[in-house]
Write a protein that holds these residues in place. Structure first.
Motif, PDB file in Angstrom:
ATOM      1  N   ILE A 325      14.598 -50.016  47.957  1.00 28.71           N
ATOM      2  CA  ILE A 325      13.608 -50.789  47.200  1.00 28.71           C
ATOM      3  C   ILE A 325      12.471 -49.854  46.804  1.00 28.71           C
ATOM      4  N   PRO A 326      12.223 -49.655  45.510  1.00 27.64           N
ATOM      5  CA  PRO A 326      11.169 -48.720  45.095  1.00 27.64           C
ATOM      6  C   PRO A 326       9.778 -49.260  45.399  1.00 27.64           C
ATOM      7  N   SER A 327       8.873 -48.351  45.679  1.00 27.72           N
ATOM      8  CA  SER A 327       7.482 -48.707  45.926  1.00 27.72           C
ATOM      9  C   SER A 327       6.607 -47.942  44.940  1.00 27.72           C
ATOM     10  N   PRO A 328       5.857 -48.634  44.075  1.00 21.10           N
ATOM     11  CA  PRO A 328       4.983 -47.930  43.133  1.00 21.10           C
ATOM     12  C   PRO A 328       3.960 -47.062  43.861  1.00 21.10           C
ATOM     13  N   GLY A 329       3.509 -46.042  43.187  1.00 27.66           N
ATOM     14  CA  GLY A 329       2.477 -45.164  43.729  1.00 27.66           C
ATOM     15  C   GLY A 329       1.562 -44.727  42.612  1.00 27.66           C
ATOM     16  N   GLY A 330       0.674 -43.801  42.928  1.00 24.57           N
ATOM     17  CA  GLY A 330      -0.213 -43.338  41.874  1.00 24.57           C
ATOM     18  C   GLY A 330      -1.285 -42.403  42.382  1.00 24.57           C
ATOM     19  N   VAL A 331      -2.227 -42.122  41.502  1.00 25.17           N
ATOM     20  CA  VAL A 331      -3.293 -41.178  41.795  1.00 25.17           C
ATOM     21  C   VAL A 331      -4.626 -41.810  41.405  1.00 25.17           C
ATOM     22  N   ILE A 332      -5.656 -41.511  42.180  1.00 24.26           N
ATOM     23  CA  ILE A 332      -7.000 -41.991  41.881  1.00 24.26           C
ATOM     24  C   ILE A 332      -7.934 -40.789  41.813  1.00 24.26           C
ATOM     25  N   PHE A 333      -8.832 -40.810  40.840  1.00 22.23           N
ATOM     26  CA  PHE A 333      -9.729 -39.675  40.602  1.00 22.23           C
ATOM     27  C   PHE A 333     -11.169 -40.169  40.590  1.00 22.23           C
ATOM     28  N   PHE A 334     -11.965 -39.688  41.562  1.00 23.55           N
ATOM     29  CA  PHE A 334     -13.381 -40.024  41.649  1.00 23.55           C
ATOM     30  C   PHE A 334     -14.206 -38.844  41.139  1.00 23.55           C
ATOM     31  N   SER A 335     -15.054 -39.085  40.156  1.00 25.43           N
ATOM     32  CA  SER A 335     -15.914 -38.034  39.617  1.00 25.43           C
ATOM     33  C   SER A 335     -17.271 -38.060  40.317  1.00 25.43           C
ATOM     34  N   LYS A 336     -17.679 -36.922  40.861  1.00 30.27           N
ATOM     35  CA  LYS A 336     -18.985 -36.854  41.516  1.00 30.27           C
ATOM     36  C   LYS A 336     -20.110 -37.074  40.513  1.00 30.27           C
ATOM     37  N   SER A 337     -19.919 -36.586  39.280  1.00 27.48           N
ATOM     38  CA  SER A 337     -20.959 -36.733  38.261  1.00 27.48           C
ATOM     39  C   SER A 337     -21.219 -38.197  37.919  1.00 27.48           C
ATOM     40  N   LYS A 338     -20.248 -39.067  38.224  1.00 26.87           N
ATOM     41  CA  LYS A 338     -20.405 -40.501  37.995  1.00 26.87           C
ATOM     42  C   LYS A 338     -20.757 -41.243  39.283  1.00 26.87           C
ATOM     43  N   GLY A 339     -21.111 -40.480  40.312  1.00 23.13           N
ATOM     44  CA  GLY A 339     -21.453 -41.103  41.583  1.00 23.13           C
ATOM     45  C   GLY A 339     -20.261 -41.707  42.289  1.00 23.13           C
ATOM     46  N   TYR A 340     -19.059 -41.222  41.944  1.00 20.43           N
ATOM     47  CA  TYR A 340     -17.795 -41.718  42.499  1.00 20.43           C
ATOM     48  C   TYR A 340     -17.528 -43.179  42.130  1.00 20.43           C
ATOM     49  N   LYS A 341     -18.211 -43.668  41.083  1.00 14.74           N
ATOM     50  CA  LYS A 341     -18.000 -45.045  40.635  1.00 14.74           C
ATOM     51  C   LYS A 341     -16.942 -45.094  39.533  1.00 14.74           C
ATOM     52  N   SER A 342     -16.315 -46.250  39.372  1.00 10.86           N
ATOM     53  CA  SER A 342     -15.315 -46.492  38.328  1.00 10.86           C
ATOM     54  C   SER A 342     -14.277 -45.377  38.271  1.00 10.86           C
ATOM     55  N   PRO A 343     -13.526 -45.160  39.355  1.00 16.10           N
ATOM     56  CA  PRO A 343     -12.540 -44.077  39.370  1.00 16.10           C
ATOM     57  C   PRO A 343     -11.409 -44.311  38.375  1.00 16.10           C
ATOM     58  N   GLU A 344     -10.827 -43.212  37.902  1.00 16.69           N
ATOM     59  CA  GLU A 344      -9.658 -43.299  37.032  1.00 16.69           C
ATOM     60  C   GLU A 344      -8.419 -43.490  37.899  1.00 16.69           C
ATOM     61  N   ILE A 345      -7.555 -44.422  37.503  1.00 10.12           N
ATOM     62  CA  ILE A 345      -6.360 -44.742  38.281  1.00 10.12           C
ATOM     63  C   ILE A 345      -5.136 -44.654  37.377  1.00 10.12           C
ATOM     64  N   LEU A 346      -4.125 -43.915  37.819  1.00 11.76           N
ATOM     65  CA  LEU A 346      -2.866 -43.772  37.089  1.00 11.76           C
ATOM     66  C   LEU A 346      -1.725 -44.143  38.033  1.00 11.76           C
ATOM     67  N   ILE A 347      -0.781 -44.947  37.542  1.00 11.05           N
ATOM     68  CA  ILE A 347       0.263 -45.516  38.403  1.00 11.05           C
ATOM     69  C   ILE A 347       1.652 -45.170  37.876  1.00 11.05           C
ATOM     70  N   HIS A 348       2.593 -44.925  38.808  1.00 14.25           N
ATOM     71  CA  HIS A 348       4.005 -44.782  38.442  1.00 14.25           C
ATOM     72  C   HIS A 348       4.791 -45.925  39.087  1.00 14.25           C
ATOM     73  N   ASP A 349       6.004 -46.163  38.591  1.00 11.00           N
ATOM     74  CA  ASP A 349       6.737 -47.360  39.015  1.00 11.00           C
ATOM     75  C   ASP A 349       7.584 -47.173  40.267  1.00 11.00           C
ATOM     76  N   GLY A 350       7.621 -45.975  40.831  1.00 17.36           N
ATOM     77  CA  GLY A 350       8.376 -45.752  42.059  1.00 17.36           C
ATOM     78  C   GLY A 350       9.845 -45.454  41.856  1.00 17.36           C
ATOM     79  N   SER A 351      10.283 -45.320  40.615  1.00  9.72           N
ATOM     80  CA  SER A 351      11.709 -45.085  40.357  1.00  9.72           C
ATOM     81  C   SER A 351      12.119 -43.641  40.624  1.00  9.72           C
ATOM     82  N   VAL A 352      11.189 -42.694  40.508  1.00 10.20           N
ATOM     83  CA  VAL A 352      11.498 -41.279  40.736  1.00 10.20           C
ATOM     84  C   VAL A 352      11.162 -40.873  42.164  1.00 10.20           C
ATOM     85  N   ILE A 353       9.999 -41.288  42.622  1.00 15.46           N
ATOM     86  CA  ILE A 353       9.558 -40.989  43.983  1.00 15.46           C
ATOM     87  C   ILE A 353       8.813 -42.222  44.481  1.00 15.46           C
TER      88      ILE A 353
END
Length: 387
Positions: A325-353
């Motif tokens: 059963i695949p489990s989605p995953g992803g990456v989150i990016f916190f920018s210090k210049s933005k005070g670590y607010k509103s992080p960028e989030i990118l998601i994959h569907d878990g089909s490869v890893i």
């Protein structure tokens, strides 16, 4: 009349019980993102499955685009015990190369029968690689310390750190403190994993501990951060900082005075200041992360934080029960210049890893690792629908 009152009382108690259960399960489903639909932002391919069939749980940046990769066989290790697991290894991955070909590192002077790497940290300050290893029956969970040698890159064993504060399988990640004689270690769980794995808890106490570690952290903070320091040639360890629900990744600022710790079920990065005299932690704030976090790394120059995320803990739990059963995953990016607010989030569907335990950027490459994957690492790019 008394019978009528009893019926009303029992009916009220039943309604209250049903209400409490509904709140309980509703909260769990909310924390686990059970019914949240995700649109993939990443297109991924896998590399290194031939040498990383035992997983790619953590990365730590070395230099010149090279990262160290921990590859412990953690799924069978935690589920069925040390004898069910393959030998783990530590590798390097050159993110600057067009074709990412992981290389298994030679380790000089390491005579222990098993190495099962989990979290790891490379120190630019001391040129040491710190690695959490779960040998379980063969010595419990330990911190293994290596010196990094070059031409070619290889490791030289220095020493090990163990403590009653981190029994079998409880610790997760670590960083160096202000010197080679200070280490901060996160605990993912409070109670030890049974020697034969979580699927084979036999004693009543092992069963109780297993149930508690899988349920209580969702609602109540139990786990700790452990500080180990070396005085007069001996390592001594103590608990520091506010308790967490399940502490995972940890990162440290360049000046070694601010520490960031991923707390899974609060879906946040917890920020601490280090007391310069005692080494104790003072809680500063929780930085919201939206999703459950795994490992995090901090760029020493920019102060930005990048981490692996588990968008659906519900899918992750199902994947633990049945790996197909695949489990989605992803990456989150916190920018210090933005005070670590509103992080960028990118998601994959878990089909490869399946899932994601750690992430690294290099140019337009996004490289993801997974604790339980047999497919090496995922090399991803943003899809066209990603802004």
């Amino acid at each position: 009349p008394e019978q009528g009152m009893a019926k009303v009382l029992y009916g009220t108690m039943g309604a209250v019980a049903i209400g409490i259960l509904a709140i309980f399960f509703g909260y769990v489903l909310h924390i686990f993102n059970a019914f949240t639909a995700f649109t993939p932002d990443l297109s991924c391919t896998s590399v290194g499955a031939d040498v990383m069939s035992t997983g790619s749980e953590d990365f730590t940046i070395y230099r010149n685009g090279i990262v160290f990769v921990s590859s412990g066989d953690l799924y069978p290790l935690f589920r069925d015990g040390i004898e069910a697991a393959e030998h783990g290894k530590i590798l390097t991955l050159d993110l600057t190369a067009e074709d990412l070909n992981p290389t298994v590192l030679e380790i000089e002077g390491y005579t222990k029968p098993r190495l099962q790497p989990h979290g790891m940290y490379y120190s630019n300050k001391t040129n040491r690689l710190l690695v959490i290893s779960h040998a379980l029956q063969l010595g419990g969970s330990t911190v293994e310390i290596f010196e990094v040698l070059n031409d070619p890159i290889r490791l030289k064993y220095v020493e090990s750190v163990s403590s009653p504060l981190f029994p079998h399988g409880t610790i997760n990640d670590l960083v160096e403190g202000t010197s080679a004689d200070e280490i901060y270690i996160t605990k993912l769980r409070q109670n030890p994993i049974p020697l034969k794995g979580m699927a084979h808890a036999h004693t009543a106490w092992e069963i109780i501990e297993s149930i508690l570690d899988r349920t209580v952290p969702i609602f109540y903070a139990l786990t700790r951060i452990v500080r180990c320091s070396k005085d007069s040639g001996l390592w001594e360890c103590e608990n520091v900082g506010r308790r967490g629900t399940a502490y995972n990744g940890i990162a440290v600022s360049k000046d070694r005075q601010t520490y960031y710790v991923a707390d899974i079920f609060t879906k946040s990065v917890r920020e601490f200041d280090r007391n310069p005299t005692t080494g104790a932690f003072k809680y500063i704030r929780d930085i919201p992360a939206v999703h459950c976090l795994d490992n995090i790394n901090l760029d020493e120059e920019s102060g930005d934080i990048i981490g692996g995320i588990i968008p659906s803990m519900w899918s992750f739990v199902r994947h633990w029960g049945k790996r197909s059963i695949p489990s989605p995953g992803g990456v989150i990016f916190f920018s210090k210049s933005k005070g670590y607010k509103s992080p960028e989030i990118l998601i994959h569907d878990g089909s490869v890893i399946s899932s994601t335990s750690v992430a690294a950027f290099w140019g337009d490459k996004i490289v993801l690792g997974s604790a339980f994957s047999t497919e090496g690492v995922a090399v991803c790019k943003r899809m066209n629908n990603t802004k």
